[in-house]
Design an enzyme around this catalytic site. Structure first.
Site, PDB file in Angstrom:
ATOM      1  N   CYS A   1     -25.315   2.400   2.624  1.00  0.00           N
ATOM      2  CA  CYS A   1     -26.672   1.526   3.119  1.00  0.00           C
ATOM      3  C   CYS A   1     -26.109   0.335   3.864  1.00  0.00           C
ATOM      4  O   CYS A   1     -26.517  -0.889   3.330  1.00  0.00           O
ATOM      5  CB  CYS A   1     -27.792   1.548   2.064  1.00  0.00           C
ATOM      6  SG  CYS A   1     -28.199   2.974   1.478  1.00  0.00           S
TER       7      CYS A   1
ATOM      8  N   ARG B   1     -10.974  -1.385   3.700  1.00  0.00           N
ATOM      9  CA  ARG B   1     -10.245  -2.208   4.560  1.00  0.00           C
ATOM     10  C   ARG B   1     -10.747  -2.220   5.869  1.00  0.00           C
ATOM     11  O   ARG B   1     -10.437  -3.358   6.614  1.00  0.00           O
ATOM     12  CB  ARG B   1      -8.767  -1.555   4.461  1.00  0.00           C
ATOM     13  CG  ARG B   1      -8.089  -1.849   3.071  1.00  0.00           C
ATOM     14  CD  ARG B   1      -6.427  -1.327   3.102  1.00  0.00           C
ATOM     15  NE  ARG B   1      -5.843  -2.344   3.859  1.00  0.00           N
ATOM     16  CZ  ARG B   1      -5.495  -1.997   5.348  1.00  0.00           C
ATOM     17  NH1 ARG B   1      -5.736  -1.008   5.611  1.00  0.00           N
ATOM     18  NH2 ARG B   1      -4.737  -2.984   5.765  1.00  0.00           N
TER      19      ARG B   1
ATOM     20  N   GLY C   1       4.845  -7.165   1.444  1.00  0.00           N
ATOM     21  CA  GLY C   1       4.140  -7.224   2.826  1.00  0.00           C
ATOM     22  C   GLY C   1       4.648  -6.536   3.969  1.00  0.00           C
ATOM     23  O   GLY C   1       4.221  -6.713   5.159  1.00  0.00           O
TER      24      GLY C   1
ATOM     25  N   PRO D   1       7.647  -4.514  -2.570  1.00  0.00           N
ATOM     26  CA  PRO D   1       6.934  -3.861  -1.398  1.00  0.00           C
ATOM     27  C   PRO D   1       5.687  -3.034  -2.228  1.00  0.00           C
ATOM     28  O   PRO D   1       6.088  -2.260  -3.212  1.00  0.00           O
ATOM     29  CB  PRO D   1       7.751  -2.850  -0.995  1.00  0.00           C
ATOM     30  CG  PRO D   1       9.074  -2.781  -2.030  1.00  0.00           C
ATOM     31  CD  PRO D   1       8.877  -3.745  -2.609  1.00  0.00           C
ATOM     32  N   GLY D   2       4.709  -2.985  -1.816  1.00  0.00           N
ATOM     33  CA  GLY D   2       3.522  -2.234  -2.496  1.00  0.00           C
ATOM     34  C   GLY D   2       3.078  -1.136  -1.257  1.00  0.00           C
ATOM     35  O   GLY D   2       3.458   0.067  -1.484  1.00  0.00           O
ATOM     36  N   ARG D   3       2.237  -1.737  -0.445  1.00  0.00           N
ATOM     37  CA  ARG D   3       1.650  -0.856   0.953  1.00  0.00           C
ATOM     38  C   ARG D   3       3.167   0.203   1.465  1.00  0.00           C
ATOM     39  O   ARG D   3       2.753   1.232   1.591  1.00  0.00           O
ATOM     40  CB  ARG D   3       1.360  -1.740   1.961  1.00  0.00           C
ATOM     41  CG  ARG D   3       0.669  -0.934   3.123  1.00  0.00           C
ATOM     42  CD  ARG D   3       0.574  -2.028   4.409  1.00  0.00           C
ATOM     43  NE  ARG D   3       0.224  -3.076   3.771  1.00  0.00           N
ATOM     44  CZ  ARG D   3      -0.877  -3.676   3.733  1.00  0.00           C
ATOM     45  NH1 ARG D   3      -2.026  -2.992   4.199  1.00  0.00           N
ATOM     46  NH2 ARG D   3      -1.305  -4.823   3.371  1.00  0.00           N
TER      47      ARG D   3
HETATM   48  C1  LIG Z   1       0.167  -8.111  -2.388  1.00  0.00           C
HETATM   49  C2  LIG Z   1       1.480  -8.929  -2.899  1.00  0.00           C
HETATM   50  C3  LIG Z   1       2.698  -7.807  -2.974  1.00  0.00           C
HETATM   51  C4  LIG Z   1       2.536  -6.509  -1.980  1.00  0.00           C
HETATM   52  O1  LIG Z   1       2.047  -6.680  -0.637  1.00  0.00           O
HETATM   53  P1  LIG Z   1       2.278  -5.354   0.057  1.00  0.00           P
HETATM   54  O2  LIG Z   1       1.880  -5.663   1.290  1.00  0.00           O
HETATM   55  O3  LIG Z   1       1.436  -4.112  -0.441  1.00  0.00           O
HETATM   56  O4  LIG Z   1       3.656  -4.970   0.406  1.00  0.00           O
HETATM   57  C5  LIG Z   1       3.938  -8.337  -3.276  1.00  0.00           C
HETATM   58  N1  LIG Z   1       4.127  -9.487  -3.839  1.00  0.00           N
HETATM   59  C6  LIG Z   1       2.751 -10.227  -4.132  1.00  0.00           C
HETATM   60  C7  LIG Z   1       3.129 -11.852  -4.656  1.00  0.00           C
HETATM   61  C8  LIG Z   1       1.650 -10.109  -3.606  1.00  0.00           C
HETATM   62  O5  LIG Z   1       0.623 -10.692  -3.692  1.00  0.00           O
END
Ligand SMILES: *Cc1c(COP(=O)(O)O)cnc(C)c1O
Length: 463
Positions: free
Chosen positions: A391, A360, A278, A321-323
């Site tokens: 559309c 998004r 997150g 971390p993803g984002r």
């Molecule tokens: C979505 C999610 C993440 C990654 O969130 P980011 O905002 O991309 O860092 C990590 N852990 C869990 C359990 C998630 O659902």
């Protein structure tokens, strides 16, 4: 970022300028390094280049719209996270942000672990050679078939999300004659986003098992009693696009309290806690994300302090971390198709993609930046809304931004920070063909996810 979601139907025209946009940047040609990937710059002709390749060449070779992913930047961010957390913690990349086989190989090479949350993501991870023990399996409703595959593959951990799943995973593991390593996902009553967080006793959402009313403690009791499970820790994920560490402070305190209760009741100190993902990134110049080493220090200080006061051994920390890894590493390249000045309001700039490649903005009111990238311009700034070709009047890519007033059809514009949750949430709305992802590195560009074709659409439509 607001979390309000809009209904799927057309929105009422909210065409009056709302004044939420910042003033135009002093120089519209400048590329703020906060929002662009690291190898992005302008060449002598003023065209944007990434990995040393100019966008005009990229557009010619790969078409538009397309996502261009800066591989060196992606790898550097992986290393920064791994180095910041060090050998006594684990970094799991959240695959849902963007996953492909190339990405899995990069993660593997750079020493990261991987979170998956579906059979499809698990297949991609295993197919690209991620060792199963470095995979964590998430989800609030994993199917029996998915759990079977995860257990058979030998994933490093399954994050249990409900009372039913505790029993389900235990049975499947027992049937396979293994003890599956698991964590229990708890909801700690903290909802965090951007600069705010809310701490409550109860949380109204589908994920996890509540700390409130002794629910999580009961889940731990059951998991500890089942032979098929090896309970290694507790998991908490509190939100997305977070800049403020205060939410993590509250969640870590509540998780450590649970660990202390577990020790007091069962005489075991669970060895791990996962604090989720997150962490925020810069979508516009107004955002100020923290560096991984600051985040690592803040989280480790919080956990150490809470454990000292609860007289617990400090558990091994993991983060997801993803984002924060993939988000800043890609931009979407579009060609301008039509331009409609609405007198006294704003100018609508239509591009050849839209909500099918970036949902998004419509879904979360997300903010993005945009720049003219095929050339520079000295023209005056004009207030624009960048929209797609779908559309749907809510088909907005960038709600409010400034582009040079001499913008013309055929110009290339790019939206930075689209590496996360854009291709992974892309759709075929209006039978759009989902754009390719092209990895660029040191003067070379190669497709890692190809563009969809009309044949792909017809192949699924069995007539
Ligand atoms: C979505 C999610 C993440 C990654 O969130 P980011 O905002 O991309 O860092 C990590 N852990 C869990 C359990 C998630 O659902």
């Amino acid at each position: 970022m607001s979390r309000s979601a809009h209904p799927a139907g057309p929105r009422h025209a909210d065409v009056l300028p709302e004044g939420h946009y910042s003033a135009p940047a002093a120089d519209l040609n400048a590329l703020d390094e906060k929002v662009w990937s690291r190898t992005v710059t302008r060449d002598a002709d003023g065209a944007l280049t990434v990995g040393g390749i100019a966008v005009a060449r990229l557009a010619e070779e790969f078409g538009t719209p397309a996502y261009f992913l800066d591989e060196s930047d992606f790898r550097a961010r992986c290393r920064a996270w791994a180095d910041a957390f060090g050998p006594d913690a684990d970094v799991f990349y959240a695959g849902k942000a963007f996953l492909s086989r190339a990405v899995v190989r990069w993660l593997k090479e750079e020493g990261l672990n991987l979170d998956v949350c579906s059979g499809g993501e698990l297949t991609t991870a295993l197919d690209a050679g991620m060792p199963a023990e470095r995979i964590a399996f998430h989800g609030n409703n994993k199917t029996v078939a998915e759990i079977e595959r995860a257990v058979e593959a030998g994933v490093g951990r399954i994050v249990l999300d409900s009372f039913q799943e505790i029993v389900r995973v235990a049975h499947i593991a027992q049937r396979h004659g293994v003890r599956q390593r698991v964590q229990i996902r708890v909801t700690v009553g903290v909802e965090a986003h951007t600069h705010e967080f809310i701490a409550t006793a109860h949380e109204d959402q589908k994920f996890g098992i509540a700390l409130a009313d002794g629910q999580a403690a009961e889940a731990v009791r059951r998991a500890l009693s089942l032979d098929g499970l090896e309970l290694i820790g507790v998991h908490s994920h509190i939100g997305s696009q977070i800049f403020d560490m205060a939410g993590f402070e509250v969640s870590a305190r509540r998780v450590v309290q649970l660990l202390a209760e577990i020790r007091d009741e069962h005489g075991v100190e669970l060895p791990e806690i996962d604090l989720g993902g997150g962490l925020g990134i810069a979508y516009t110049s107004d955002d100020d994300p923290r560096e991984p080493h600051e985040i690592a220090k803040a989280l480790s200080d919080i956990v150490t302090r809470e454990c000292e006061s609860a007289k617990l051994r400090t558990p091994r920390i993991s983060v997801e971390p993803g984002r924060a890894i993939v988000g800043p590493t890609a931009f979407t390249l579009y060609e301008v198709g039509t331009i409609k000045p609405l007198e006294g309001l704003r100018t609508y700039v239509s591009v050849d993609g839209g909500m099918s490649d970036n949902i998004r903005t419509a879904l979360y009111d997300a903010e993005y930046s945009v720049a003219l990238v095929s050339r520079t311009s000295d023209a005056e700034p004009m207030l624009v809304r960048v929209v797609g070709k779908h559309c749907e009047s809510g088909d907005i890519v960038v709600k409010d931004a400034f582009l040079p007033a001499d913008l013309a059809p055929g110009d290339l514009i790019a939206v930075p920070a689209t590496g996360a949750y854009c291709r992974s949430m892309a759709s075929n709305y209006n039978h759009a063909l989902r754009p390719p992802v092209v990895a660029v590195r040191e003067g070379e560009a190669r497709v890692i996810v190809r563009r969809e074709t009309e044949e792909d659409l017809l192949r699924l439509d069995v007539g």
